[in-house]
Design a protein around this motif. Structure first.
Motif, mmCIF file in Angstrom:
data_model
loop_
_atom_site.group_PDB
_atom_site.id
_atom_site.type_symbol
_atom_site.label_atom_id
_atom_site.label_comp_id
_atom_site.label_asym_id
_atom_site.label_seq_id
_atom_site.Cartn_x
_atom_site.Cartn_y
_atom_site.Cartn_z
ATOM 1 N N THR A 4 0.867 -1.177 0.000
ATOM 2 C CA THR A 4 0.000 0.000 0.000
ATOM 3 C C THR A 4 0.900 1.223 0.000
ATOM 4 O O THR A 4 1.721 1.389 0.901
ATOM 5 N N LEU A 5 0.766 2.057 -0.993
ATOM 6 C CA LEU A 5 1.565 3.274 -1.094
ATOM 7 C C LEU A 5 0.793 4.424 -0.459
ATOM 8 O O LEU A 5 -0.341 4.717 -0.836
ATOM 9 N N ILE A 6 1.416 5.076 0.511
ATOM 10 C CA ILE A 6 0.795 6.208 1.204
ATOM 11 C C ILE A 6 1.576 7.458 0.834
ATOM 12 O O ILE A 6 2.782 7.531 1.066
ATOM 13 N N VAL A 7 0.880 8.425 0.248
ATOM 14 C CA VAL A 7 1.516 9.672 -0.180
ATOM 15 C C VAL A 7 0.831 10.835 0.532
ATOM 16 O O VAL A 7 -0.235 11.284 0.117
ATOM 17 N N PRO A 8 1.425 11.317 1.632
ATOM 18 C CA PRO A 8 0.830 12.444 2.347
ATOM 19 C C PRO A 8 0.870 13.723 1.512
ATOM 20 O O PRO A 8 1.623 13.817 0.540
ATOM 21 N N GLY A 9 0.106 14.704 1.927
ATOM 22 C CA GLY A 9 0.094 15.998 1.253
ATOM 23 C C GLY A 9 1.370 16.791 1.513
ATOM 24 O O GLY A 9 2.332 16.288 2.103
ATOM 25 N N TRP A 21 -0.553 6.800 11.206
ATOM 26 C CA TRP A 21 -0.962 5.594 11.926
ATOM 27 C C TRP A 21 -0.924 4.374 11.004
ATOM 28 O O TRP A 21 -0.400 3.324 11.369
ATOM 29 N N TRP A 22 -1.457 4.510 9.794
ATOM 30 C CA TRP A 22 -1.493 3.399 8.843
ATOM 31 C C TRP A 22 -0.069 2.966 8.489
ATOM 32 O O TRP A 22 0.245 1.776 8.479
ATOM 33 N N ALA A 23 0.809 3.924 8.244
ATOM 34 C CA ALA A 23 2.182 3.612 7.846
ATOM 35 C C ALA A 23 2.945 2.860 8.939
ATOM 36 O O ALA A 23 3.767 1.997 8.629
ATOM 37 N N VAL A 24 2.688 3.173 10.195
ATOM 38 C CA VAL A 24 3.441 2.523 11.276
ATOM 39 C C VAL A 24 2.786 1.235 11.773
ATOM 40 O O VAL A 24 3.440 0.457 12.456
ATOM 41 N N ALA A 29 2.572 -1.335 4.247
ATOM 42 C CA ALA A 29 2.453 0.065 3.829
ATOM 43 C C ALA A 29 3.831 0.673 3.585
ATOM 44 O O ALA A 29 4.782 0.413 4.302
ATOM 45 N N LEU A 30 3.902 1.487 2.563
ATOM 46 C CA LEU A 30 5.121 2.219 2.228
ATOM 47 C C LEU A 30 4.745 3.690 2.116
ATOM 48 O O LEU A 30 3.924 4.070 1.281
ATOM 49 N N ARG A 31 5.308 4.500 2.988
ATOM 50 C CA ARG A 31 4.999 5.929 2.998
ATOM 51 C C ARG A 31 6.072 6.681 2.221
ATOM 52 O O ARG A 31 7.265 6.476 2.421
ATOM 53 N N VAL A 32 5.641 7.570 1.348
ATOM 54 C CA VAL A 32 6.548 8.374 0.545
ATOM 55 C C VAL A 32 6.453 9.813 1.027
ATOM 56 O O VAL A 32 5.395 10.419 0.975
ATOM 57 N N ASP A 33 7.550 10.349 1.548
ATOM 58 C CA ASP A 33 7.577 11.733 1.986
ATOM 59 C C ASP A 33 8.026 12.619 0.833
ATOM 60 O O ASP A 33 9.084 12.396 0.256
ATOM 61 N N LEU A 34 7.223 13.609 0.511
ATOM 62 C CA LEU A 34 7.525 14.520 -0.590
ATOM 63 C C LEU A 34 7.889 15.889 -0.032
ATOM 64 O O LEU A 34 7.254 16.891 -0.345
ATOM 65 N N ASN A 35 8.905 15.946 0.809
ATOM 66 C CA ASN A 35 9.321 17.221 1.382
ATOM 67 C C ASN A 35 9.731 18.198 0.299
ATOM 68 O O ASN A 35 9.412 19.375 0.347
ATOM 69 N N ASP A 36 10.463 17.716 -0.679
ATOM 70 C CA ASP A 36 10.875 18.532 -1.822
ATOM 71 C C ASP A 36 10.567 17.728 -3.075
ATOM 72 O O ASP A 36 11.285 16.778 -3.395
ATOM 73 N N PRO A 37 9.489 18.061 -3.791
ATOM 74 C CA PRO A 37 9.088 17.282 -4.959
ATOM 75 C C PRO A 37 10.176 17.180 -6.029
ATOM 76 O O PRO A 37 10.145 16.281 -6.852
ATOM 77 N N ALA A 38 11.166 18.046 -5.991
ATOM 78 C CA ALA A 38 12.239 17.990 -6.977
ATOM 79 C C ALA A 38 13.268 16.908 -6.637
ATOM 80 O O ALA A 38 14.096 16.549 -7.462
#
Length: 50
Positions: A4-9, A21-24, A29-38
């Motif tokens: 399950t791919l989790i992509v926060p805002g 909660w879901w990611a931990v 689940a695999l959480r992708v952090d997009l701190n810097d989209p570049a």
């Protein structure tokens, strides 16, 4: 195994957000952090911060 791919805002999903909660709690689940989209970071968030 299906993942399950989790992509926060843009502001992420810190605790107690449901995405955090879901990611931990779900080992699939695999959480992708997009701190810097570049910048692409393929490590799960728990490994990237370790």
């Amino acid at each position: 195994m299906t993942r399950t791919l989790i992509v926060p805002g843009l502001d992420g999903a810190p605790a107690p957000h449901w995405q955090h909660w879901w990611a931990v709690t779900d080992p699939r689940a695999l959480r992708v952090d997009l701190n810097d989209p570049a910048v692409c970071d393929r490590a799960p968030s728990h490994e990237a911060r370790a």
